[in-house]
Scaffold this active site. Structure first.
Site, PDB file in Angstrom:
ATOM      1  CG  ASP A   1      -5.250  -8.788   0.756  1.00 39.36           C
ATOM      2  OD1 ASP A   1      -5.943  -9.769   0.446  1.00 39.36           O
ATOM      3  OD2 ASP A   1      -4.421  -8.264  -0.001  1.00 39.36           O
TER       4      ASP A   1
ATOM      5  CB  VAL B   1       8.531  -5.621   3.355  1.00 36.85           C
ATOM      6  CG1 VAL B   1       9.134  -6.104   4.679  1.00 36.85           C
ATOM      7  CG2 VAL B   1       7.042  -5.354   3.520  1.00 36.85           C
TER       8      VAL B   1
ATOM      9  CB  ALA C   1       5.599  -4.522  -3.307  1.00 41.17           C
ATOM     10  N   PRO C   2       3.266  -2.202  -3.784  1.00 44.19           N
ATOM     11  CG  PRO C   2       1.101  -2.578  -3.041  1.00 44.19           C
ATOM     12  CD  PRO C   2       2.197  -3.202  -3.840  1.00 44.19           C
TER      13      PRO C   2
ATOM     14  CE  LYS D   1       2.835  -2.664   4.271  1.00 45.20           C
ATOM     15  NZ  LYS D   1       1.610  -3.458   4.484  1.00 45.20           N
TER      16      LYS D   1
END
Length: 490
Positions: free
Chosen positions: A181, A73, A69-70, A87
């Protein structure tokens, strides 16, 4: 080692040797605050968040896409046993530290029971981290698209979209009208299985400036034209979520609108929902989705209209969400098992008997990176240390058991059971701080192992931390209940 922390005192539950994380004074939100039992926004140090997440261990990742994941978390636990979600942005995602702090503080003023509230942030060096309330019951995407036990009921789907609309209306009323988003991964479920909106999406996006990372087929048309997100863009994304809820699939809006125009609602509706709702209710939700997905942004409804439209559609409003979801209620205490009872009474003799009977069956699936070297002298020595430790454990020679188990762990081996046994040996030897460290380490290796939580509870009780002890006891009881429920489904 992937499953170990080099420093047992800095694992997910935190060592009591560390300086306690002190809560900052509550932020005075005045009329802005809907939820008063959430602590105020504060700044954390990097060391505190490392400690809470076991050094950002892989085992603590809860992002849907894991390490890839960019912005990853992690789940974590503070000194006071409060669970958090952390995060961690990619390095230099926010070059301007002042901009990051201002944005985080602004989002951190919001407090609503419809949101996973932002509790704090950290801004040290290149590190940019956000801290939010931890939501233990997965995402809407998981429950809609990848369900295991049962599909989500119609009444629960209606509750999800209403609560989400209420969250967006609250944000709008507080001046936070843009959400980046919005999708099924941004909707989380709390201890009672009530849906909440992640506050992470309220943060303005950083250096790359992108507001949407999803497939272009789901992106608002005006964003494709201008690259800018507007309040109407958020409504468009809400429309895609309505389609998700209706269909149980992630259908591109263009395809869904074609089905709607052709009055082919049967192809649009999740077959798992057969017989659960009337044609008029289904038509009303389809109509609302169509309005949200209008090409012209000005023709879409606002958040207040969404709440007004969804409120009369609600069903079974008196039924708790966890019942509709068919999940154990994390907020309640399940009946204690014999081990839970023994830990609550601090009955070390009973705990010893139960741990001995459990043996090593809960170590199944735990991998040791050195296992391919089984033939080496070093490995054989480690295994012999464990055997000697087990003999001492059965003979109640706790000092000797500690010594041999320590040799096994220092040899690079990973075993939650050995950590649990050494933890109990420390309790027998009146060393509760060391016992707590080992119980925490056992849970780092096996995050959902109830035995580790029970041992943390006993250790905390011996340390005089009764509130924290009760929280750990409840966690252990709920983990055990979930484990038992899962085994019955097999």
């Amino acid at each position: 080692m992937g499953g170990q922390c080099s420093n047992l005192g800095s694992c997910c539950g935190n060592s009591l040797h560390k300086t306690a994380v002190l809560e900052a004074p509550h932020v005075e939100n005045g009329e802005n605050s809907e939820s008063t039992d959430v602590p105020g926004f504060r700044e954390y140090t990097l060391e505190q968040l490392k400690s809470a997440t076991c050094g950002f261990a892989v085992e603590c990742i809860v992002s849907e896409h894991g390490e890839k994941a960019p912005n990853v978390v992690y789940k974590g636990k503070l000194e006071n046993q409060k669970k958090i979600a952390v995060k961690r942005f990619t390095r230099m995602a926010w070059p301007d530290s002042r901009q990051f702090l201002e944005e985080a503080r602004s989002v951190g003023q919001l407090r609503s029971e419809r949101m996973a509230n932002l509790l704090g942030c950290c801004c040290e060096g290149d590190e940019r981290l956000l801290v939010a309330e931890f939501m233990p019951n997965e995402t809407l995407a998981k429950h809609l698209f990848h369900w295991e036990a049962q599909p989500m009921k119609w009444a629960m789907r209606l509750r999800v979209v209403l609560y989400l609309a209420q969250a967006l209306e609250y944000c709008t009323n507080q001046g936070r009208i843009l959400y980046h988003d919005l999708n099924a991964y941004r909707v989380l479920f709390d201890e009672e299985c009530n849906p909440r909106l992640s506050t992470f999406g309220l943060m303005k996006n950083s250096r790359d400036g992108k507001s949407y990372s999803t497939n272009l087929a789901f992106t608002p048309p005006e964003y494709l034209r201008t690259g800018r997100i507007t309040p109407e863009s958020v409504i468009y994304s809400f429309g895609t979520l309505l389609l998700d809820v209706l269909s149980g699939k992630h259908i591109p809006p263009s395809h869904a609108l074609d089905l709607i125009r052709d009055r082919n609602l049967q192809s649009l509706t999740d077959s798992c929902l057969d017989g659960q709702f009337s044609e008029s209710d289904g038509t009303e939700l389809v109509r609302l989705a169509s309005r949200c997905l209008q090409y012209e942004a000005r023709e879409r409804p606002n958040t207040k209209s969404l709440v007004t439209a969804l409120t009369p559609l609600q069903k079974n409003t008196e039924v708790p969400s966890h019942v509709l979801m068919g999940l154990p209620h994390s907020g309640s205490v399940s009946p204690l098992s014999p081990l839970g009872e023994a830990c609550s009474r601090k009955d070390l003799t009973a705990m010893l008997e139960i741990l001995e009977k459990l043996g090593y069956k809960d170590d199944e699936g735990v991998t040791n990176e050195l296992s391919f070297q089984m033939w080496t002298d070093q490995m054989q020595e480690s295994l012999n240390s464990k055997k000697k430790g087990d003999v001492a454990f059965r003979q109640k020679d706790f000092r000797e058991a500690i010594e041999y188990y320590t040799q096994f762990i220092d040899g690079g081996m990973v075993s939650p059971t050995v950590c649990a046994r050494r933890s109990l040996c420390y309790l027998m030897s009146d060393m509760p701080k060391e016992a707590l460290d080992d119980a925490i380490q056992a849970q780092v290796i096996s995050p959902v192992w109830h035995v580790a939580s029970y041992l943390q509870s006993a250790s905390l009780s011996f340390l005089g931390m009764e509130n924290e002890s009760q929280m750990a006891l409840k966690e252990g009881s709920n983990l055990e209940a979930k484990r038992n429920a899962a085994s019955q489904l097999k």
